[in-house]
Design a protein around this motif. Structure first.
Motif, PDB file in Angstrom:
ATOM      1  N   GLU A  49      30.636 -38.087 -34.354  1.00  0.00           N
ATOM      2  CA  GLU A  49      30.347 -39.208 -34.482  1.00  0.00           C
ATOM      3  C   GLU A  49      29.120 -39.308 -33.155  1.00  0.00           C
ATOM      4  O   GLU A  49      28.697 -40.511 -33.100  1.00  0.00           O
ATOM      5  N   ALA A  50      29.220 -39.628 -31.951  1.00  0.00           N
ATOM      6  CA  ALA A  50      28.151 -39.543 -30.838  1.00  0.00           C
ATOM      7  C   ALA A  50      27.079 -38.730 -31.344  1.00  0.00           C
ATOM      8  O   ALA A  50      25.784 -38.869 -30.348  1.00  0.00           O
ATOM      9  N   MET A  51      26.785 -37.943 -31.793  1.00  0.00           N
ATOM     10  CA  MET A  51      25.449 -37.247 -31.960  1.00  0.00           C
ATOM     11  C   MET A  51      24.176 -37.677 -32.447  1.00  0.00           C
ATOM     12  O   MET A  51      22.740 -37.960 -32.518  1.00  0.00           O
ATOM     13  N   PRO A  52      24.628 -38.410 -33.674  1.00  0.00           N
ATOM     14  CA  PRO A  52      23.274 -39.562 -33.889  1.00  0.00           C
ATOM     15  C   PRO A  52      22.878 -40.310 -32.913  1.00  0.00           C
ATOM     16  O   PRO A  52      21.818 -40.736 -31.988  1.00  0.00           O
ATOM     17  N   GLY A  53      23.730 -41.166 -31.999  1.00  0.00           N
ATOM     18  CA  GLY A  53      23.416 -41.604 -30.386  1.00  0.00           C
ATOM     19  C   GLY A  53      22.746 -40.788 -29.476  1.00  0.00           C
ATOM     20  O   GLY A  53      21.349 -41.475 -28.819  1.00  0.00           O
ATOM     21  N   VAL A  54      22.885 -40.181 -29.584  1.00  0.00           N
ATOM     22  CA  VAL A  54      22.195 -38.567 -28.195  1.00  0.00           C
ATOM     23  C   VAL A  54      20.503 -38.567 -29.108  1.00  0.00           C
ATOM     24  O   VAL A  54      19.857 -38.346 -28.961  1.00  0.00           O
ATOM     25  N   LEU A  55      20.516 -38.421 -30.186  1.00  0.00           N
ATOM     26  CA  LEU A  55      20.140 -37.985 -31.320  1.00  0.00           C
ATOM     27  C   LEU A  55      18.462 -39.267 -31.562  1.00  0.00           C
ATOM     28  O   LEU A  55      17.705 -38.835 -31.111  1.00  0.00           O
TER      29      LEU A  55
END
Length: 227
Positions: free
Chosen positions: A204-210
């Motif tokens: 769930e945190a990956m889009p924010g990192v992207l």
């Protein structure tokens, strides 16, 4: 490698819990940092276009975390349509006990890509493999499934057997090595920055990192000479 897949799933879950801002008592989440939520590739890879930032996702249809990321990643790509492009690479891990199944799934993916059907059927493939436990690793199984999705069987089989799909499937294994993929799913931004569930703090945190990596690349382009 099977143990690696299992361990990365457990690590991703643990990392997602540990990195939760609410559980850690943080007032505001901290921005992603290099070496923590993402890393630089040892050898940066070329990108396919110059007008938008490229994000390359490495996935496998029989990976639960890849399935969890699919819809958020589609949503992310929709939000970044103007400044980023999403490219997918199906998993083919040389020497893995599941390499045969991975190659079958990769061939299915590249067939759908050749037919322009990835956006329509990607989540459907995940559901068939992960929920219905359908065997889509052979031409017969994949073709029968595609027919039920309304795909013309002649066009599907022609694409499945094409030299282009065979070449793309063979090249996928080399891409995993070149991009240093160690976990599924993994996303590499602009051939330089790599993140994954364990790195990002959960799927769930990956889009924010992207989001952060696309902005980082935008700032880098502005700072380059001639801008």
């Amino acid at each position: 490698m099977k143990s690696l897949l299992r361990s990365t799933v457990l690590l991703a879950v643990a990392a997602g819990i540990a990195a939760s801002p609410l559980q850690a008592g943080a007032i505001t989440p901290q921005p992603p940092h290099e070496g923590a939520q993402y890393v630089r590739l040892d050898q940066p890879q070329p990108v396919r276009e110059s007008t938008r930032t490229e994000a390359v996702e490495f996935f496998w249809y029989d990976c639960s975390h890849s399935q969890l990321l699919e819809q958020p990643l589609q949503d992310w790509a929709g939000r970044h349509r103007a400044d980023a492009t999403l490219r997918r690479v199906p998993a083919v891990w040389p020497g893995d006990p599941h390499e045969g199944a991975q190659r079958g799934h990769a061939r299915l993916y590249y067939t759908l890509e050749r037919l322009g059907l990835v956006e329509r059927l990607q989540t459907t493939v995940f559901r068939a493999v992960r929920v219905d436990r359908a065997d889509l690793t052979t031409e017969a199984g994949a073709a029968d499934w595609a027919l039920r999705q309304g795909v013309d069987p002649r066009r599907f089989r022609e694409a499945y057997r094409s030299a282009e799909v065979q070449r793309a499937t063979d090249e996928a294994a080399g891409l995993f090595v070149r991009y240093g993929v160690e976990e599924l799913p993994t996303v590499v931004v602009q051939g330089e920055y790599r993140t994954s569930p364990t790195r990002a703090g959960g799927v769930e945190a990956m889009p924010g990192v992207l989001d952060h990596l696309v902005e980082l690349e935008r700032q880098g382009q502005q700072a380059r000479p001639g801008r």
